[in-house]
Motif scaffolding. Structure first.
Motif, PDB file in Angstrom:
ATOM      1  N   ALA A   1    -104.086  62.593 -27.737  1.00 33.82           N
ATOM      2  CA  ALA A   1    -103.363  61.458 -28.315  1.00 33.82           C
ATOM      3  C   ALA A   1    -103.887  61.139 -29.716  1.00 33.82           C
ATOM      4  N   LEU A   2    -105.198  61.214 -29.910  1.00 33.38           N
ATOM      5  CA  LEU A   2    -105.771  60.957 -31.225  1.00 33.38           C
ATOM      6  C   LEU A   2    -105.319  62.026 -32.220  1.00 33.38           C
ATOM      7  N   ALA A   3    -105.370  63.282 -31.812  1.00 34.95           N
ATOM      8  CA  ALA A   3    -104.905  64.361 -32.695  1.00 34.95           C
ATOM      9  C   ALA A   3    -103.435  64.157 -33.049  1.00 34.95           C
ATOM     10  N   ASP A   4    -102.643  63.750 -32.082  1.00 37.55           N
ATOM     11  CA  ASP A   4    -101.220  63.518 -32.340  1.00 37.55           C
ATOM     12  C   ASP A   4    -101.007  62.383 -33.338  1.00 37.55           C
ATOM     13  N   ARG A   5    -101.785  61.311 -33.201  1.00 38.84           N
ATOM     14  CA  ARG A   5    -101.649  60.173 -34.125  1.00 38.84           C
ATOM     15  C   ARG A   5    -102.060  60.560 -35.543  1.00 38.84           C
ATOM     16  N   LEU A   6    -103.137  61.292 -35.674  1.00 38.49           N
ATOM     17  CA  LEU A   6    -103.660  61.634 -36.992  1.00 38.49           C
ATOM     18  C   LEU A   6    -102.919  62.771 -37.676  1.00 38.49           C
ATOM     19  N   HIS A   7    -102.311  63.623 -36.902  1.00 34.42           N
ATOM     20  CA  HIS A   7    -101.798  64.861 -37.480  1.00 34.42           C
ATOM     21  C   HIS A   7    -100.324  65.116 -37.242  1.00 34.42           C
ATOM     22  N   GLY A   8     -99.603  64.106 -36.860  1.00 34.73           N
ATOM     23  CA  GLY A   8     -98.169  64.225 -36.943  1.00 34.73           C
ATOM     24  C   GLY A   8     -97.385  64.606 -35.728  1.00 34.73           C
ATOM     25  N   ALA A   9     -97.680  64.137 -34.586  1.00 28.46           N
ATOM     26  CA  ALA A   9     -96.741  64.205 -33.476  1.00 28.46           C
ATOM     27  C   ALA A   9     -97.244  64.956 -32.271  1.00 28.46           C
ATOM     28  N   ALA A  10     -96.714  64.539 -31.169  1.00 29.06           N
ATOM     29  CA  ALA A  10     -96.965  65.164 -29.879  1.00 29.06           C
ATOM     30  C   ALA A  10     -96.112  66.435 -29.786  1.00 29.06           C
ATOM     31  N   PRO A  11     -96.302  67.197 -28.721  1.00 20.22           N
ATOM     32  CA  PRO A  11     -95.480  68.404 -28.574  1.00 20.22           C
ATOM     33  C   PRO A  11     -93.992  68.074 -28.641  1.00 20.22           C
ATOM     34  N   ARG A  12     -93.280  68.946 -29.303  1.00 20.37           N
ATOM     35  CA  ARG A  12     -91.834  68.784 -29.414  1.00 20.37           C
ATOM     36  C   ARG A  12     -91.074  70.015 -28.947  1.00 20.37           C
ATOM     37  N   ARG A  13     -91.807  71.063 -28.699  1.00 24.89           N
ATOM     38  CA  ARG A  13     -91.168  72.304 -28.263  1.00 24.89           C
ATOM     39  C   ARG A  13     -92.032  72.974 -27.212  1.00 24.89           C
ATOM     40  N   TRP A  14     -91.380  73.804 -26.449  1.00 27.54           N
ATOM     41  CA  TRP A  14     -92.082  74.620 -25.489  1.00 27.54           C
ATOM     42  C   TRP A  14     -92.716  75.785 -26.239  1.00 27.54           C
ATOM     43  N   LEU A  15     -93.946  76.126 -25.928  1.00 27.82           N
ATOM     44  CA  LEU A  15     -94.638  77.220 -26.587  1.00 27.82           C
ATOM     45  C   LEU A  15     -93.790  78.479 -26.604  1.00 27.82           C
ATOM     46  N   THR A  16     -93.144  78.795 -25.508  1.00 29.30           N
ATOM     47  CA  THR A  16     -92.348  80.018 -25.428  1.00 29.30           C
ATOM     48  C   THR A  16     -91.199  80.003 -26.429  1.00 29.30           C
ATOM     49  N   ALA A  17     -90.597  78.836 -26.676  1.00 29.95           N
ATOM     50  CA  ALA A  17     -89.536  78.741 -27.667  1.00 29.95           C
ATOM     51  C   ALA A  17     -90.090  79.008 -29.070  1.00 29.95           C
ATOM     52  N   ALA A  18     -91.284  78.491 -29.352  1.00 29.31           N
ATOM     53  CA  ALA A  18     -91.905  78.727 -30.671  1.00 29.31           C
ATOM     54  C   ALA A  18     -92.247  80.212 -30.844  1.00 29.31           C
ATOM     55  N   VAL A  19     -92.725  80.860 -29.790  1.00 28.46           N
ATOM     56  CA  VAL A  19     -93.035  82.281 -29.860  1.00 28.46           C
ATOM     57  C   VAL A  19     -91.761  83.088 -30.096  1.00 28.46           C
ATOM     58  N   ALA A  20     -90.690  82.737 -29.388  1.00 32.07           N
ATOM     59  CA  ALA A  20     -89.419  83.437 -29.563  1.00 32.07           C
ATOM     60  C   ALA A  20     -88.949  83.325 -31.013  1.00 32.07           C
ATOM     61  N   GLU A  21     -89.084  82.150 -31.597  1.00 29.08           N
ATOM     62  CA  GLU A  21     -88.675  81.970 -32.990  1.00 29.08           C
ATOM     63  C   GLU A  21     -89.555  82.780 -33.934  1.00 29.08           C
ATOM     64  N   ALA A  22     -90.859  82.800 -33.691  1.00 24.99           N
ATOM     65  CA  ALA A  22     -91.782  83.568 -34.555  1.00 24.99           C
ATOM     66  C   ALA A  22     -91.452  85.047 -34.541  1.00 24.99           C
ATOM     67  N   LEU A  23     -91.041  85.547 -33.383  1.00 26.27           N
ATOM     68  CA  LEU A  23     -90.739  86.961 -33.245  1.00 26.27           C
ATOM     69  C   LEU A  23     -89.342  87.312 -33.748  1.00 26.27           C
TER      70      LEU A  23
END
Length: 184
Positions: free
Chosen positions: A161-183
């Motif tokens: 929660a602290l990392a999210d507050r300081l650095h711009g947001a909680a998770p917004r995507r599923w890791l697998t979706a981000a990997v699919a986009e990267a590939l």
């Protein structure tokens, strides 16, 4: 139980710095609890859950995936494609529907970044904050694989929660979706 965490990185820090802080805080908390984390590289028990990725760590993860040797990258691509196909569009939703989380775990699915040969994370140094925060203490390595075994989790929700507050947001995507986009 009070913890003496290291000071968090300043707002705007990059993902590597945030991840290093989180790793240090988790190690410190495990020490306060009187144990070493039972979790280790190659333990993939928690890798059967649906993991979210934070916007500030997507670029680091994408770079790590694209830097994999071609044979590993092709394996990740195949596992990611299969997971996306099996999800029937659920990857587009965040948070993911609970039925997808249940089906993912009960279906024996794992994160596409887990190497099937040795159960290790192919992007271990760049793994997301959620993966870093899953640590169990008070039990031998592999305790999570033992039916009925109980370990004590290192408290971590406040760190994320602290990392999210300081650095711009909680998770917004599923890791697998981000990997699919990267590939691509």
């Amino acid at each position: 139980m009070p913890f003496s965490d290291p000071p968090p990185p300043a707002p705007g820090a990059d993902a590597a710095e945030i991840h290093a802080w989180l790793d240090g805080a988790m190690r410190g908390r495990a020490e306060v609890l009187g144990s070493e984390p039972a979790c280790r590289r190659g333990c993939d028990t928690c890798c059967s859950d649906v993991v979210g990725i934070r916007p500030w760590e997507e670029a680091r993860l994408a770079a790590a995936v694209l830097a994999l040797p071609p044979v590993d990258r092709d394996g990740v691509r195949a596992r990611t494609t299969a997971a996306v196909r099996q999800s029937e569009g659920a990857f587009d939703a965040w948070p993911p529907p609970e039925v997808l989380r249940r089906d993912w775990r009960l279906g024996g699915r794992r994160c596409p970044l887990v190497d099937p040969a040795d159960s290790s994370c192919l992007v271990w140094p760049s793994r997301p904050a959620t993966c870093r925060a899953h640590n169990v203490v008070e039990g031998p390595a592999g305790i999570c694989d033992t039916p009925g075994a109980i370990g004590m989790a290192v408290p971590y929700a406040d760190l994320l929660a602290l990392a999210d507050r300081l650095h711009g947001a909680a998770p917004r995507r599923w890791l697998t979706a981000a990997v699919a986009e990267a590939l691509g």
